[in-house]
Write a protein that holds these residues in place. Structure first.
Motif, PDB file in Angstrom:
ATOM      1  N   TRP A 105       0.733  -1.212  -0.051  1.00 45.18           N
ATOM      2  CA  TRP A 105       0.176   0.029   0.096  1.00 45.18           C
ATOM      3  C   TRP A 105       0.814   1.200   0.051  1.00 45.18           C
ATOM      4  O   TRP A 105       0.383   2.235   0.442  1.00 45.18           O
ATOM      5  N   GLY A 106       1.951   1.031  -0.539  1.00 48.40           N
ATOM      6  CA  GLY A 106       3.039   2.701  -0.506  1.00 48.40           C
ATOM      7  C   GLY A 106       3.823   2.439   0.554  1.00 48.40           C
ATOM      8  O   GLY A 106       4.657   3.200   0.704  1.00 48.40           O
ATOM      9  N   VAL A 107       3.722   1.754   1.723  1.00 43.88           N
ATOM     10  CA  VAL A 107       4.784   1.501   2.913  1.00 43.88           C
ATOM     11  C   VAL A 107       6.002   1.049   2.204  1.00 43.88           C
ATOM     12  O   VAL A 107       5.780  -0.082   1.555  1.00 43.88           O
ATOM     13  N   HIS A 108       7.274   1.736   2.614  1.00 48.85           N
ATOM     14  CA  HIS A 108       8.332   1.001   2.165  1.00 48.85           C
ATOM     15  C   HIS A 108       9.311   1.113   3.302  1.00 48.85           C
ATOM     16  O   HIS A 108       9.060   1.729   4.421  1.00 48.85           O
ATOM     17  N   GLU A 109      10.558   0.519   3.160  1.00 47.75           N
ATOM     18  CA  GLU A 109      11.661   0.514   3.986  1.00 47.75           C
ATOM     19  C   GLU A 109      11.983   2.007   4.381  1.00 47.75           C
ATOM     20  O   GLU A 109      12.079   2.860   3.639  1.00 47.75           O
ATOM     21  N   GLY A 110      11.907   2.272   5.689  1.00 46.66           N
ATOM     22  CA  GLY A 110      12.650   3.569   6.012  1.00 46.66           C
ATOM     23  C   GLY A 110      11.810   4.081   7.453  1.00 46.66           C
ATOM     24  O   GLY A 110      10.929   3.138   7.993  1.00 46.66           O
ATOM     25  N   ALA A 111      11.954   5.176   7.782  1.00 42.30           N
ATOM     26  CA  ALA A 111      11.297   5.809   8.735  1.00 42.30           C
ATOM     27  C   ALA A 111       9.781   6.080   8.580  1.00 42.30           C
ATOM     28  O   ALA A 111       9.213   6.330   7.631  1.00 42.30           O
ATOM     29  N   ALA A 112       8.889   5.638   9.725  1.00 46.74           N
ATOM     30  CA  ALA A 112       7.450   5.783   9.599  1.00 46.74           C
ATOM     31  C   ALA A 112       6.998   6.328  11.005  1.00 46.74           C
ATOM     32  O   ALA A 112       7.856   6.358  12.125  1.00 46.74           O
ATOM     33  N   ARG A 113       5.803   6.355  10.905  1.00 44.59           N
ATOM     34  CA  ARG A 113       5.214   6.633  12.428  1.00 44.59           C
ATOM     35  C   ARG A 113       4.252   5.469  12.613  1.00 44.59           C
ATOM     36  O   ARG A 113       3.375   5.068  11.658  1.00 44.59           O
ATOM     37  N   ALA A 114       4.029   4.738  13.919  1.00 43.26           N
ATOM     38  CA  ALA A 114       2.831   3.908  14.150  1.00 43.26           C
ATOM     39  C   ALA A 114       2.041   4.435  15.478  1.00 43.26           C
ATOM     40  O   ALA A 114       2.413   5.037  16.237  1.00 43.26           O
ATOM     41  N   VAL A 115       0.970   4.032  15.290  1.00 38.10           N
ATOM     42  CA  VAL A 115      -0.213   4.356  16.141  1.00 38.10           C
ATOM     43  C   VAL A 115      -0.803   2.890  16.539  1.00 38.10           C
ATOM     44  O   VAL A 115      -1.594   2.371  15.548  1.00 38.10           O
ATOM     45  N   ALA A 116      -0.988   2.527  17.930  1.00 39.04           N
ATOM     46  CA  ALA A 116      -1.803   1.284  18.178  1.00 39.04           C
ATOM     47  C   ALA A 116      -2.833   1.922  18.931  1.00 39.04           C
ATOM     48  O   ALA A 116      -2.547   2.588  20.263  1.00 39.04           O
ATOM     49  N   GLN A 117      -4.055   1.446  18.889  1.00 31.25           N
ATOM     50  CA  GLN A 117      -5.127   1.803  19.825  1.00 31.25           C
ATOM     51  C   GLN A 117      -5.863   0.609  20.341  1.00 31.25           C
ATOM     52  O   GLN A 117      -5.986  -0.370  19.651  1.00 31.25           O
ATOM     53  N   LEU A 118      -6.169   0.830  21.558  1.00 30.25           N
ATOM     54  CA  LEU A 118      -7.210  -0.358  22.219  1.00 30.25           C
ATOM     55  C   LEU A 118      -8.688   0.347  22.182  1.00 30.25           C
ATOM     56  O   LEU A 118      -8.657   1.281  22.799  1.00 30.25           O
ATOM     57  N   GLN A 119      -9.356  -0.326  21.394  1.00 35.76           N
ATOM     58  CA  GLN A 119     -10.751   0.130  21.256  1.00 35.76           C
ATOM     59  C   GLN A 119     -11.812  -0.623  21.547  1.00 35.76           C
ATOM     60  O   GLN A 119     -11.895  -1.775  21.556  1.00 35.76           O
ATOM     61  N   GLU A 120     -12.776   0.081  22.503  1.00 36.43           N
ATOM     62  CA  GLU A 120     -14.023  -0.607  23.128  1.00 36.43           C
ATOM     63  C   GLU A 120     -15.030  -0.351  22.140  1.00 36.43           C
ATOM     64  O   GLU A 120     -15.433   0.897  21.803  1.00 36.43           O
ATOM     65  N   ILE A 121     -15.748  -1.209  21.548  1.00 39.80           N
ATOM     66  CA  ILE A 121     -16.800  -1.153  20.683  1.00 39.80           C
ATOM     67  C   ILE A 121     -18.053  -1.273  21.233  1.00 39.80           C
ATOM     68  O   ILE A 121     -18.239  -2.735  21.883  1.00 39.80           O
ATOM     69  N   HIS A 122     -19.138  -0.524  21.324  1.00 34.15           N
ATOM     70  CA  HIS A 122     -20.248  -0.952  21.968  1.00 34.15           C
ATOM     71  C   HIS A 122     -21.454  -0.952  20.733  1.00 34.15           C
ATOM     72  O   HIS A 122     -21.615  -0.239  19.861  1.00 34.15           O
ATOM     73  N   PHE A 123     -22.205  -2.239  20.941  1.00 36.38           N
ATOM     74  CA  PHE A 123     -23.153  -2.440  19.874  1.00 36.38           C
ATOM     75  C   PHE A 123     -24.557  -1.935  20.366  1.00 36.38           C
ATOM     76  O   PHE A 123     -24.832  -2.032  21.459  1.00 36.38           O
ATOM     77  N   GLY A 124     -25.216  -1.568  19.339  1.00 39.44           N
ATOM     78  CA  GLY A 124     -26.805  -1.158  19.595  1.00 39.44           C
ATOM     79  C   GLY A 124     -27.500  -2.309  19.136  1.00 39.44           C
ATOM     80  O   GLY A 124     -27.159  -3.392  19.318  1.00 39.44           O
TER      81      GLY A 124
END
Length: 149
Positions: A105-124
């Protein structure tokens, strides 16, 4: 027809996530939550992007689901992947996400930023998410290593 239904469901979930990201979080049912992302990501020999880390959470009540979401950001490319349901038992667990084979998807070797999230999903009513709350997040500069060579 099946592809259209999947795209519609993904679009609905993305729209919900985008609107709840700017909202004040509702009362969470997950307590003592943490997530971390490792400082290295990899492009595997079959062309998958992989990110990993650890999380821990302790659920006060089973109202919904808790999932890990990770994003790699590099030169305007933003690749978000999900790692599935989290086990909220108060213990530390590893998580790992991978993109589809052969699709960097265009990601290649080198510097990048990563974000990890723990998400709580509430169902209706039904299986559609009613709200998505980010209950823990870790963001850091990372290095992407290309292991296709």
């Amino acid at each position: 027809m099946r592809t259209t239904a999947i795209r519609l469901a993904l679009t609905a979930c993305s729209a919900l996530a985008a609107t709840t990201a700017l909202a004040v979080p509702a009362e969470a049912t997950v307590f003592h939550q943490e997530i971390s992302v490792r400082s290295d990501a990899h492009i595997t020999p079959d062309g998958r992007i992989t990110l990993s880390g650890t999380y821990s959470c302790e659920a006060a009540s089973p109202v919904g689901a808790v999932q890990v979401k990770a994003t790699v950001i590099q030169e305007g490319v933003r690749l978000t992947m999900g790692a599935g349901d989290a086990v909220c038992d108060g213990h530390e667990h590893p998580w790992r996400v991978e993109s589809k084979p052969g699709r960097t998807w265009g990601v290649h070797e080198g510097a990048a930023r990563a974000v990890a999230q723990l998400q709580e999903i509430h169902f209706g009513g039904g299986m559609l998410p009613r709200a998505v709350d980010t209950v823990a997040e870790d963001a850091r500069d990372i290095t992407v290593h290309d292991r296709r060579r």
